[in-house]
Design an enzyme around this catalytic site. Structure first.
Site, PDB file in Angstrom:
ATOM      1  N   GLU B  96       0.854  -1.187   0.000  1.00 44.04           N
ATOM      2  CA  GLU B  96       0.000   0.000   0.000  1.00 44.04           C
ATOM      3  C   GLU B  96       0.889   1.235   0.000  1.00 44.04           C
ATOM      4  O   GLU B  96       1.896   1.287   0.690  1.00 44.04           O
ATOM      5  CB  GLU B  96      -0.913  -0.045   1.233  1.00 44.04           C
ATOM      6  CG  GLU B  96      -1.770   1.165   1.469  1.00 44.04           C
ATOM      7  CD  GLU B  96      -2.719   1.488   0.319  1.00 44.04           C
ATOM      8  OE1 GLU B  96      -3.470   0.599  -0.115  1.00 44.04           O
ATOM      9  OE2 GLU B  96      -2.697   2.640  -0.150  1.00 44.04           O
ATOM     10  N   LEU B  97       0.501   2.216  -0.793  1.00 48.88           N
ATOM     11  CA  LEU B  97       1.319   3.411  -0.943  1.00 48.88           C
ATOM     12  C   LEU B  97       1.033   4.458   0.134  1.00 48.88           C
ATOM     13  O   LEU B  97       1.908   5.209   0.529  1.00 48.88           O
ATOM     14  CB  LEU B  97       1.089   3.991  -2.345  1.00 48.88           C
ATOM     15  CG  LEU B  97       1.895   5.212  -2.770  1.00 48.88           C
ATOM     16  CD1 LEU B  97       3.385   4.989  -2.598  1.00 48.88           C
ATOM     17  CD2 LEU B  97       1.602   5.538  -4.221  1.00 48.88           C
ATOM     18  N   SER B 130       4.210  -0.185  -5.486  1.00 53.43           N
ATOM     19  CA  SER B 130       4.350  -1.458  -6.200  1.00 53.43           C
ATOM     20  C   SER B 130       4.612  -1.246  -7.687  1.00 53.43           C
ATOM     21  O   SER B 130       5.155  -2.114  -8.353  1.00 53.43           O
ATOM     22  CB  SER B 130       3.089  -2.289  -6.024  1.00 53.43           C
ATOM     23  OG  SER B 130       2.014  -1.628  -6.642  1.00 53.43           O
ATOM     24  N   ASP B 152      -7.334   2.514  -8.205  1.00 55.22           N
ATOM     25  CA  ASP B 152      -7.646   3.888  -8.572  1.00 55.22           C
ATOM     26  C   ASP B 152      -7.947   3.941 -10.082  1.00 55.22           C
ATOM     27  O   ASP B 152      -7.120   3.519 -10.882  1.00 55.22           O
ATOM     28  CB  ASP B 152      -6.414   4.752  -8.232  1.00 55.22           C
ATOM     29  CG  ASP B 152      -6.761   6.217  -8.129  1.00 55.22           C
ATOM     30  OD1 ASP B 152      -7.758   6.633  -8.749  1.00 55.22           O
ATOM     31  OD2 ASP B 152      -6.033   6.949  -7.432  1.00 55.22           O
ATOM     32  N   GLU B 228     -13.147  -3.769   1.958  1.00 55.11           N
ATOM     33  CA  GLU B 228     -13.953  -2.637   2.399  1.00 55.11           C
ATOM     34  C   GLU B 228     -14.598  -1.950   1.204  1.00 55.11           C
ATOM     35  O   GLU B 228     -15.769  -1.587   1.237  1.00 55.11           O
ATOM     36  CB  GLU B 228     -13.056  -1.632   3.146  1.00 55.11           C
ATOM     37  CG  GLU B 228     -12.651  -2.056   4.536  1.00 55.11           C
ATOM     38  CD  GLU B 228     -11.589  -3.152   4.575  1.00 55.11           C
ATOM     39  OE1 GLU B 228     -11.079  -3.556   3.515  1.00 55.11           O
ATOM     40  OE2 GLU B 228     -11.287  -3.614   5.694  1.00 55.11           O
TER      41      GLU B 228
END
Lengths: 432, 252
Positions: B96-97, B130, B152, B228
């Site tokens: 995760e960024l 990533s 995104d 989620e």
């Protein structure tokens, strides 16, 4: 590293100083030097300066040239750079066969071993391929379109190289990465099969070269980096075979700036038919010769050839397969407050031919200006003039150093500055 | 980070971190220069930090157990947590960024390990980009599954190069996936769904799973239910678009 006063984000044009480049024809029939937008070629067979013919436009390159290269068979020559054009020349007529337009600035070029494809990398990390097969007789193929081959995700590609057997295509970038890709049969459809990643450098990778001998035709890859090392790789597995730290060797020669231990490797050149690698290092007045032991798979410093007298820190190196000479150039373009806009200095080291290739004792000597093939005529063409003010090249070397670190080294911010930048963010975690 | 005992960011009833203290922007710029540590090569990834029960000390490099699943853009970690119990012997990692989201997932996993002794030892999370550093984490053919759930969408054409599924990046995913490994993608944006499918369809090293294979795969169901983002789409009665492909050997 301390913060650079580069607050106003955008890189200003002044800081983009381009190093002088040199390339030697495989049989040493000509030598080319690029300084800024100026491409200079000297015909060693005819002993005269070459005038380039480009039918497509009035001027040649309009901005700094960043890469020049001869094909392995010597028939083609490619030049490319910041003006977003790639020019492919015939080395026979020195006419521009094709001008390819790139969307972005070009940072590296390579020609496939059989001479049928030209690859170039842009500053967004995409490598493009152009089919230059001239066998179809279509000479009027000006403005050929390039097809995307592969990409390093938004990184600046610094060097491209084909493996000696033509099977692999190697690309290096500022994010410490070397990618080895299987060069496909139909490159215009892209190169999708990655053979390996050669990872181990801890700064930008600046240059690549292959060491190969008669006994070892597929060759070993050597790479130079901003981390002041030269590394030896097995490309089919991507494994790191040996690391040679050149910092100490480079520092030994430099008596004045001891605190300045930063010595990025700027260029590599393997001496044909030997296992020697010539290395150019920032701030080193001379070159380091590394010897590569292919059976033990190690690299070690064989000799440091220092250049006395002149302030000569080579920016680019070149050789041909037969001559036993190593050609070097230093210089820079776009130096403001300088009376010479595009000046380069060429020097040659001899003695790579007769001695046994691996011997440390070979008598490599820096040739005097009048001993260089082509003599004063060549120097006049390639350098732009014959005599210089030495300080110029020291200024140039300093400017190149800054420019290179601005381009390839990630900006470092102090903790306070980072905190300050964060303060303006509105998504901060609540701390109680 | 101070006063772990009375940390208000943790729920008193469940012992899990509370999401509202880890809110972050929905988007992060994948093109910006990163300032987090990146392993020099896959051999430099310290497994003892991520999986302390499997790797008690960092000098146990000889262990042949390696990460096999990667959830790229793992968000708040819903999928990892579901997969953890489904494949208890498989090491998996979320990438995760956004630093705060990563922080949340990290705390969540640690809390789950405390409340469920012996479980959730096979999952971990790392903050990284990533799109740039996949080869620094995984060797050739190391992974058997890769997940790209609700990435995104980057609608503007100018920003398509920021999409995590792209023809060029698929070359790298094909490199880290073993032959037969599976890449799972899902989105609630039809346009992105088409894009991901087209990219995978046109890539010479991927082939689509058949409907029967999809039905038989227990992971497929989790794509929309475990995350989620998926639950949110479900609540709003939205549609999802799935593309699941297998890594194949390139034809010569």
């Amino acid at each position: 590293m301390e913060d650079t006063p580069m607050e106003n984000g955008e890189t200003n044009k002044d800081s983009e100083v381009a190093p002088a480049l040199i390339a030697v024809h495989p049989t040493q029939s000509s030598v080319a030097v690029a300084v800024g937008s100026d491409l200079r070629v000297f015909d060693l067979l005819g002993g005269c300066a070459v005038s380039l013919v480009d039918d497509s436009g009035s001027s040649l390159h309009k901005d700094s040239i960043r890469a020049i290269r001869y094909g392995a068979d010597g028939k083609l020559f490619v030049s490319a750079g910041d003006d977003k054009t790639v020019k492919i020349w015939s080395t026979e007529s020195w006419r521009c066969i094709t001008t390819v337009c790139s969307e972005k600035r070009v940072s590296a070029v390579a020609i496939s071993s059989d001479g049928s494809y030209v690859c170039f990398a842009d500053k967004f990390g995409v490598v493009w391929v152009v089919d230059v097969d001239v066998s179809d007789g279509n000479q009027a193929s000006v403005n050929k379109k390039a097809a995307p081959l592969l990409s390093h995700y938004c990184s600046i590609i610094t060097s491209l190289e084909f493996s000696p057997d033509g099977r692999f295509f190697v690309s290096a970038d500022r994010d410490f990465k070397i990618r080895v890709t299987v060069f496909p049969k139909k490159p215009l459809d892209g190169a999708h099969e990655i053979q390996s990643f050669s990872l181990g450098h801890t700064e930008f990778v600046s240059c690549l070269a292959f060491v190969c001998t008669q006994e070892c035709l597929q060759g070993f890859l050597v790479s130079g980096s901003g981390d002041s090392t030269v590394r030896l790789w097995d490309i089919s597995s991507g494994s790191l075979l040996n690391t040679c730290d050149i910092r100490e060797k480079a520092g030994l020669l430099e008596s004045k700036g001891i605190e300045e231990c930063y010595g990025a490797v700027t260029n590599l050149c393997t001496i044909p038919d030997s296992t020697l690698v010539a290395v150019a290092v920032q701030s080193l007045q001379g070159i380091i010769l590394l010897s590569c032991d292919l059976s033990a798979q190690t690299l070690h410093v064989a000799k440091v050839v220092s250049i006395e007298g002149d302030a000569f820190i080579p920016t680019s190196l070149g050789t041909s397969s037969s001559s036993g000479l190593l050609w070097m150039v230093t210089g820079a373009s776009n130096l403001h407050d300088s009376q010479y806009p595009c000046v380069a200095r060429v020097k040659v080291i001899s003695g790579f031919k007769e001695s046994t290739p691996d011997s440390v004792e070979h008598g490599s000597i820096v040739l005097k200006d009048n001993e260089i093939p082509g003599g004063e005529k060549l120097l006049e063409k390639l350098q732009g003039r014959v005599s210089f003010d030495e300080n110029f090249f020291l200024t140039a070397a300093e400017a190149l150093k800054t420019s290179m670190s601005n381009l390839l080294i990630k900006k470092q911010y102090s903790t306070e500055k980072r905190e300050f930048r964060k303060r303006t963010r509105n998504d901060k975690k609540l701390k109680q | 980070m101070s006063g772990k005992e009375t940390n208000p960011t943790f729920s008193k009833s469940t012992g899990l971190p509370r999401k509202r203290f880890y809110r972050a922007r929905a988007h992060s710029n994948p093109l910006s220069d990163s300032h987090f540590p990146v392993p020099v090569s896959p051999r430099h990834v310290d497994y003892s930090v991520h999986y302390p029960q499997y790797f008690p000390s960092s000098d146990q490099v000889d262990s042949c157990k390696k990460i096999q699943f990667a959830d790229i853009g793992c968000g708040f970690g819903g999928l990892l947590i579901s997969l953890s119990t489904l494949f208890p012997e498989t090491l998996m990692i979320g990438m995760e960024l956004r630093d705060k989201v990563t922080e949340y997932v990290k705390e969540r996993i640690l809390a789950l390990r405390v409340t469920n002794p012996g479980q959730y030892q096979n999952i971990s999370v790392v903050r990284t980009n990533s799109m740039k550093y996949i080869p620094n984490y995984f060797e050739k053919g190391q992974l058997s599954k890769m997940f790209f759930l609700f990435p995104d969408p980057h609608f503007k054409e100018k920003n398509h190069r920021r999409r995590v599924i792209s023809p060029f990046l698929l070359d790298e995913y094909a490199y880290v996936l073993e032959v037969g490994g599976i890449i799972y993608t899902i989105t609630d944006v039809e346009e992105l769904g088409d894009w991901m499918k087209t990219c995978l369809e046109n890539h010479p090293m991927f082939e689509a799973l058949t409907d029967e294979e999809l039905k038989a795969d227990p992971v497929t169901k989790l794509l929309s239910s475990a995350t989620e983002e998926g639950q949110k789409v479900d609540r709003n009665g939205g549609q999802t678009f799935r593309a699941v492909y297998r890594r194949i050997a390139p034809s010569l």
